[in-house]
Design a protein around this motif. Structure first.
Motif, PDB file in Angstrom:
ATOM      1  N   ASP A  25      -4.103  -1.965  -5.446  1.00 20.87           N
ATOM      2  CA  ASP A  25      -4.512  -3.308  -5.035  1.00 20.87           C
ATOM      3  C   ASP A  25      -3.338  -4.275  -4.960  1.00 20.87           C
ATOM      4  O   ASP A  25      -3.484  -5.487  -5.199  1.00 20.87           O
ATOM      5  N   ILE A  26      -2.159  -3.730  -4.638  1.00 16.90           N
ATOM      6  CA  ILE A  26      -0.997  -4.570  -4.372  1.00 16.90           C
ATOM      7  C   ILE A  26      -0.811  -4.608  -2.862  1.00 16.90           C
ATOM      8  O   ILE A  26      -0.485  -3.599  -2.242  1.00 16.90           O
ATOM      9  N   LYS A  27      -1.029  -5.748  -2.269  1.00 19.14           N
ATOM     10  CA  LYS A  27      -0.984  -5.858  -0.815  1.00 19.14           C
ATOM     11  C   LYS A  27       0.463  -5.925  -0.346  1.00 19.14           C
ATOM     12  O   LYS A  27       1.199  -6.845  -0.726  1.00 19.14           O
ATOM     13  N   PRO A  28       0.901  -4.961   0.470  1.00 17.12           N
ATOM     14  CA  PRO A  28       2.275  -5.022   1.001  1.00 17.12           C
ATOM     15  C   PRO A  28       2.457  -6.247   1.896  1.00 17.12           C
ATOM     16  O   PRO A  28       1.519  -6.714   2.548  1.00 17.12           O
ATOM     17  N   SER A  29       3.660  -6.723   1.931  1.00 13.45           N
ATOM     18  CA  SER A  29       3.955  -7.880   2.762  1.00 13.45           C
ATOM     19  C   SER A  29       4.120  -7.457   4.222  1.00 13.45           C
ATOM     20  O   SER A  29       4.311  -6.275   4.540  1.00 13.45           O
ATOM     21  N   LYS A  30       4.056  -8.421   5.085  1.00 16.24           N
ATOM     22  CA  LYS A  30       4.222  -8.153   6.515  1.00 16.24           C
ATOM     23  C   LYS A  30       5.619  -7.620   6.803  1.00 16.24           C
ATOM     24  O   LYS A  30       5.808  -6.784   7.710  1.00 16.24           O
ATOM     25  N   GLU A  31       6.625  -8.072   6.051  1.00 21.97           N
ATOM     26  CA  GLU A  31       7.987  -7.600   6.263  1.00 21.97           C
ATOM     27  C   GLU A  31       8.109  -6.109   5.987  1.00 21.97           C
ATOM     28  O   GLU A  31       8.833  -5.391   6.709  1.00 21.97           O
ATOM     29  N   ILE A  32       7.410  -5.608   4.967  1.00 19.55           N
ATOM     30  CA  ILE A  32       7.458  -4.174   4.662  1.00 19.55           C
ATOM     31  C   ILE A  32       6.814  -3.372   5.790  1.00 19.55           C
ATOM     32  O   ILE A  32       7.335  -2.321   6.214  1.00 19.55           O
ATOM     33  N   TYR A  33       5.663  -3.854   6.281  1.00 20.36           N
ATOM     34  CA  TYR A  33       5.028  -3.177   7.420  1.00 20.36           C
ATOM     35  C   TYR A  33       5.980  -3.099   8.613  1.00 20.36           C
ATOM     36  O   TYR A  33       6.118  -2.044   9.261  1.00 20.36           O
ATOM     37  N   MET A  34       6.637  -4.191   8.902  1.00 24.58           N
ATOM     38  CA  MET A  34       7.513  -4.226  10.072  1.00 24.58           C
ATOM     39  C   MET A  34       8.738  -3.336   9.887  1.00 24.58           C
ATOM     40  O   MET A  34       9.199  -2.700  10.842  1.00 24.58           O
ATOM     41  N   GLU A  35       9.271  -3.260   8.678  1.00 27.13           N
ATOM     42  CA  GLU A  35      10.422  -2.385   8.446  1.00 27.13           C
ATOM     43  C   GLU A  35      10.034  -0.920   8.626  1.00 27.13           C
ATOM     44  O   GLU A  35      10.785  -0.132   9.218  1.00 27.13           O
ATOM     45  N   LEU A  36       8.864  -0.529   8.122  1.00 28.83           N
ATOM     46  CA  LEU A  36       8.406   0.848   8.325  1.00 28.83           C
ATOM     47  C   LEU A  36       8.131   1.129   9.799  1.00 28.83           C
ATOM     48  O   LEU A  36       8.485   2.204  10.327  1.00 28.83           O
ATOM     49  N   LEU A  37       7.508   0.178  10.484  1.00 29.00           N
ATOM     50  CA  LEU A  37       7.247   0.356  11.913  1.00 29.00           C
ATOM     51  C   LEU A  37       8.544   0.483  12.691  1.00 29.00           C
ATOM     52  O   LEU A  37       8.661   1.325  13.602  1.00 29.00           O
ATOM     53  N   ARG A  38       9.541  -0.309  12.337  1.00 26.72           N
ATOM     54  CA  ARG A  38      10.826  -0.240  13.025  1.00 26.72           C
ATOM     55  C   ARG A  38      11.509   1.101  12.776  1.00 26.72           C
ATOM     56  O   ARG A  38      12.118   1.684  13.692  1.00 26.72           O
ATOM     57  N   ALA A  39      11.409   1.591  11.549  1.00 23.85           N
ATOM     58  CA  ALA A  39      12.034   2.878  11.232  1.00 23.85           C
ATOM     59  C   ALA A  39      11.365   4.023  12.001  1.00 23.85           C
ATOM     60  O   ALA A  39      12.048   4.916  12.525  1.00 23.85           O
ATOM     61  N   PHE A  40      10.042   4.013  12.083  1.00 23.53           N
ATOM     62  CA  PHE A  40       9.344   5.047  12.856  1.00 23.53           C
ATOM     63  C   PHE A  40       9.669   4.935  14.345  1.00 23.53           C
ATOM     64  O   PHE A  40       9.839   5.950  15.041  1.00 23.53           O
ATOM     65  N   ALA A  41       9.744   3.716  14.852  1.00 25.81           N
ATOM     66  CA  ALA A  41       9.996   3.524  16.277  1.00 25.81           C
ATOM     67  C   ALA A  41      11.391   4.000  16.670  1.00 25.81           C
ATOM     68  O   ALA A  41      11.572   4.624  17.722  1.00 25.81           O
ATOM     69  N   GLN A  42      12.390   3.721  15.845  1.00 27.43           N
ATOM     70  CA  GLN A  42      13.753   4.126  16.183  1.00 27.43           C
ATOM     71  C   GLN A  42      13.916   5.639  16.228  1.00 27.43           C
ATOM     72  O   GLN A  42      14.789   6.146  16.944  1.00 27.43           O
ATOM     73  N   ARG A  43      13.082   6.336  15.491  1.00 23.51           N
ATOM     74  CA  ARG A  43      13.177   7.801  15.460  1.00 23.51           C
ATOM     75  C   ARG A  43      12.147   8.468  16.373  1.00 23.51           C
ATOM     76  O   ARG A  43      12.056   9.700  16.399  1.00 23.51           O
ATOM     77  N   GLY A  44      11.353   7.658  17.048  1.00 27.74           N
ATOM     78  CA  GLY A  44      10.378   8.222  17.973  1.00 27.74           C
ATOM     79  C   GLY A  44       9.192   8.863  17.307  1.00 27.74           C
ATOM     80  O   GLY A  44       8.517   9.710  17.912  1.00 27.74           O
TER      81      GLY A  44
END
Length: 704
Positions: free
Chosen positions: A470-489
Motif C-alpha cells: 500500500d505504498i503508492k509509487p510516484s509518477k516519476e518512478i512510473y515514468m523512469e520505468l517506462l523510459r527504461a523499457f522504451a529505450q530497450r524496445g
C-alpha cells in the motif's frame, strides 16, 4: 550660606522668570535604578544589590570641586537619591544656562547649589510627596513662584524617567526568563517568525512581569499583616501576663487549639496527592524536561571569541586542530556548544565543517550518538563524497554501532546515485535483514539503481512490492520505468507500466504516449507505433518535435520513407514545423541511404537553429566514412572521441563498422580500444570484421 555665594546668583534666582520651557527630560540616558514611593517619605528598593556606581553622574561629579553635593559612595541607601539628584542637576543646569546665557560657570554653579540645597531640605523635612504637593502653597523668600514651579516639574519628570528606566530593565530580565524562552522556542517550531514572534515575546514577558509584581505586592501585604499580628500578639501577651494570677487553667485550655493527629491529605478528583509517589512523578517530569527543553550555548567572549573568529576564517590549507584545541581549553564546550560551532562553520566553509564534524565524533564532551554518524554520512553523500562517507561508516562500525534504518536508507540512496548496483543491493538487503521495512525513499533509490543498470524488470518487481504494501509509487518512478523499457524496445513492459499508471489514477500524457511510440519503434513495429501516435492526437495532445521524431524513427527501422514523408506533410498542414530531433532522425536515415547532399541540406537547417546534437556525429562519421570523405569523417570522429563516455556500445560498433567500410582500419582499431576502455564487450560480428580487415585490406571508396 548666602555670605559665601555671589550676590548675583541670589538676585538671578529671585528674578527667575521662565517662558515655556520643556520640562520633560530627554537627553539623559536611562539607568537601571529603583524608584521613589509615592506613599512614604522613604526610598523603596525593590531590587537588592543595586549598583553603587551610577554612570550618569557626570554632571554631578563636575560639581564636586565646588562642593555642590557631597555623597558617600559607600552607602548603598544613597544610590537612588544620588541618581535623582544627578538627573535633577543635569536638567536644571541646562535650564539655567538657557535662561542666563551671559552668566559664567561659577554663577551657574552657585545657583545650582542654592536650588539643590533647598530641594534636599524640603525632601528631608516633609518627604517627597509633601514636597511635590507644595508647588501651589509654598512661597520662599529666596525663590520666585516660577522657579518653584519649574523645580516641581523637573522633579516629576525625573521620577517618571526613573520609573520608566526601572520598568525597562525589569522587562529585559523577563525577556530572558526561561518560561518566555520556552514559549518562543515552541512558537518557532510551529512556524512563527519575524515581527510576530517578537511581539509575542514582549507580550509574554510583560505578562510575566505583571504576574511577578502582583505576587510581590501580595508578599508585601503579607509581611505588613504579619508585623501587625506580631504587634497585637505582643500587646495581648502583656495583658495575659498581667492577668495570669486571676485566670484559671480551664480557661486557658478553652482558648488553645487542639493538636492535629496524623498527616494532612490532599485529594483532587479522587487522587490522593499526599502520597510519596507523586514526589517521584514530579522528579521524573523534571528530568524529562531537561531533555525536552533546548539548552542554550555558552556566551563566547574575550579571547575565546577571537579564537572562534580565527577558526571561521581558516582555509583548506591551514592547520585547524591547534586553534581547535585552544578553543576547547578556553570554552570547555558541551554538546550544544559544538553544534553551534558546526552550524557557523557550515555557513562559512563546508570543507572545514566536514573536518570538525569528523573530529568531534571522538570528543567525549560531544556525547556522540548514531544520529551524528548518519547526519555526517548523509552530508558526504549529498556532496558526492562517497569515500569519505564510507570512512565515517567504518568508524561507526568500529565503535560497535550497528546501522539503523535511517543510515541504511542513506547508504541505499548514496550507492544508487553513484551507480553501484552491488552495494545498493547489499544495503537494501541489510535493511530488510534487520527487520526494517523500506520506505518510499529506499524503494525509489533501489528502483533507480535497477533502471540505471539496465534492469527495468527488476525495478518493476520492486514497484509491485510497493503496491502490495500500500505504498503508492510516484509518477516519476512510473515514468523512469517506462523510459527504461522504451529505450530497450520492451513493448510488453512499457505497456504494463502505462496500464498500471492508468489504474493508479495517472492519465496518459504527451510524454508517456511518446515513450510508448518509441518502445514500438525500437521493437520494429511501426504499425503499433502509428496506432499509439494517432491515439495521442485523439486524446488531445498536439504532437511535438520529439514525438514526431520517435514516429519517424519507427518508420526508419523498416525503411518506410514514403510513409514518413506523408506523415510530415500531414503534420505540416496542421501547423507542425520539424525541429532538431526530427531533422536528426532524417539525417541519420539519409546517411544510411548514402544521400549525402540531402543529408547535408538537413544538417544545415539544424545548424541554423543553433543546436547540433552530439549523437548526430555518429551518423555523420558513418556516412562520410562510407562515402569516402575522409576529412569530414575524421572531423566527426574527433568530436566523438572527445566525449567518448557518452557513447553506447551499439554506437561504438556503428562507428567502427563505418570506418572499416571506408578503409580507415587504423582509426577503427583505435576506436575499438576506446570502446574496450569504456568497459564494453565487442560483439562477434565486430570481432570478425576487425580480423578480416587486418587480413584482407579493403580498398577505400572514391570520394564523391
Amino acid at each position: 550660606m548666602k555670605a559665601f555665594l555671589p550676590r548675583q546668583a541670589i538676585s538671578f534666582l529671585r528674578k527667575w522668570r521662565f517662558s515655556s520651557h520643556p520640562s520633560i527630560y530627554r537627553n539623559a540616558p536611562s539607568i537601571q535604578t529603583p524608584f521613589f514611593s509615592s506613599s512614604s517619605s522613604h526610598l523603596i528598593l525593590p531590587i537588592p544589590n543595586l549598583p553603587t556606581s551610577i554612570s550618569f553622574c557626570s554632571s554631578l561629579h563636575s560639581l564636586q570641586p565646588n562642593n555642590l553635593i557631597e555623597a558617600d559612595d559607600n552607602d548603598e541607601d544613597d544610590t537612588p537619591m544620588n541618581e535623582f539628584l544627578s538627573r535633577f542637576v543635569w536638567i536644571i543646569r541646562g535650564k539655567l544656562s538657557e535662561t542666563y546665557p551671559d552668566c559664567n560657570k561659577e554663577t551657574i554653579d552657585s545657583m545650582l547649589l542654592i536650588i539643590i540645597q533647598k530641594v534636599v531640605s524640603e525632601m528631608e523635612r516633609g518627604g517627597l510627596d509633601e514636597m511635590l504637593d507644595s508647588a501651589t502653597r509654598t512661597q520662599s523668600l529666596d525663590f520666585s513662584q516660577d522657579l518653584w514651579k519649574t523645580v516641581w516639574e523637573v522633579c516629576n519628570s525625573v521620577l517618571d524617567d526613573m520609573r520608566k528606566a526601572h520598568k525597562k530593565e525589569e522587562m529585559k530580565k523577563f525577556l530572558q526568563a526561561e518560561d518566555v524562552k520556552d514559549m518562543c522556542h515552541f512558537a518557532g517550531d510551529v512556524g512563527i517568525r519575524g515581527d510576530m514572534l517578537r511581539e509575542l515575546r514582549f507580550k509574554w514577558a510583560r505578562e510575566k512581569m505583571e504576574e511577578s509584581e502582583f505576587y510581590q505586592s501580595l508578599e508585601r501585604l503579607r509581611k505588613e499583616a504579619h508585623q501587625g499580628e506580631n504587634a497585637e500578639s505582643e500587646d495581648a501577651a502583656q495583658v495575659i501576663n498581667d492577668d495570669s494570677s486571676v485566670t484559671t487553667e480551664e480557661n486557658s485550655k478553652a482558648v488553645a487549639l487542639p493538636q492535629r493527629r496524623g498527616k494532612i491529605k490532599y485529594k483532587i478528583y479522587g487522587l490522593d496527592l499526599s502520597s510519596p509517589k507523586w514526589a517521584e512523578v514530579a522528579d521524573r517530569i523534571h528530568e524529562a524536561e531537561k531533555l525536552i527543553t533546548p539548552e542554550e550555548p555558552k556566551l563566547i567572549s574575550g579571547k575565546c571569541k577571537m579564537v572562534t573568529e580565527r577558526i571561521l576564517t581558516l582555509t583548506e590549507e591551514d592547520d585547524l586542530f591547534p586553534l581547535l584545541a585552544e578553543w576547547v581549553e578556553l570554552l570547555q564546550p558541551s554538546r550544544i556548544d559544538w553544534l553551534a560551532l558546526l552550524d557557523k562553520m557550515k555557513e562559512h566553509n563546508i570543507f572545514l565543517y566536514f573536518k570538525v564534524a569528523e573530529f568531534v565524533l571522538n570528543e567525549k564532551s560531544f556525547m556522540t550518538n548514531i544520529r551524528d554518524y548518519s547526519k555526517l554520512i548523509d552530508a558526504h553523500a549529498k556532496e558526492n563524497r562517497r569515500e569519505d562517507a564510507e570512512r565515517i561508516l567504518h568508524k561507526m562500525t568500529e565503535k560497535g554501532i550497528d546501522t539503523d534504518i535511517l543510515t541504511s536508507t542513506i547508504l541505499v540512496h548514496m550507492y544508487s546515485k553513484a551507480g553501484n548496483l552491488d552495494r545498493v543491493k547489499d544495503a537494501f538487503e541489510k535493511l530488510r535483514s534487520q527487520g526494517f521495512q523500506p520506505d518510499m525513499r529506499a524503494y525509489n533509490s533501489m528502483i533507480m539503481a535497477y533502471v540505471n543498470a539496465g534492469l527495468p524488470k527488476s525495478g518493476e518487481s520492486l514497484m509491485r512490492e510497493m503496491e502490495a504494501r500500500d505504498i503508492k509509487p510516484s509518477k516519476e518512478i512510473y515514468m523512469e520505468l517506462l523510459r527504461a523499457f522504451a529505450q530497450r524496445g520492451h513493448v510488453d513492459g512499457a505497456q504494463r507500466i502505462v496500464n498500471t499508471m492508468q489504474f493508479a489514477g495517472f492519465q496518459p500524457t504527451l510524454e508517456s504516449c511518446t515513450l510508448l511510440v518509441e518502445a514500438y519503434g525500437q521493437a520494429g513495429d511501426p504499425d503499433q507505433a502509428r496506432n499509439n501516435f494517432d491515439y495521442m492526437i485523439k486524446a488531445g495532445h498536439k504532437p511535438d518535435d520529439r514525438s514526431t521524431a520517435s514516429m519517424i524513427a519507427a518508420y526508419e527501422k523498416k525503411n518506410l520513407l514514403d510513409k514518413a514523408l506523408n506523415l510530415l506533410l500531414d503534420l505540416e498542414k496542421d501547423g507542425f514545423e520539424p525541429g532538431v530531433a526530427t531533422y536528426t532522425v532524417l539525417v541519420d536515415w539519409l546517411g544510411k541511404l548514402q544521400l549525402v547532399d540531402e543529408a547535408e541540406q538537413l544538417l544545415q537547417k539544424i545548424v541554423e537553429k543553433g543546436e547540433t546534437p552530439f549523437k548526430i556525429h555518429v551518423s555523420l562519421c558513418d556516412m562520410y566514412s562510407r562515402a569516402g570523405t575522409e576529412k569530414k569523417a575524421r572531423e566527426a570522429l574527433g568530436i566523438l572521441e572527445s566525449k567518448k563516455e557518452l557513447l553506447r556500445a551499439d554506437e561504438f560498433e556503428r562507428i567502427i563498422n563505418g570506418l572499416l567500410a571506408g578503409g580507415l582500419v587504423q582509426d577503427a582499431r583505435r576506436v575499438h580500444e576506446l570502446m574496450q576502455g569504456q568497459g564494453f564487450v565487442s560483439s562477434e560480428p565486430l570481432k570478425v570484421a576487425l580480423m578480416a580487415a587486418q587480413a584482407i585490406p579493403r580498398q577505400r571508396p572514391r570520394a564523391r
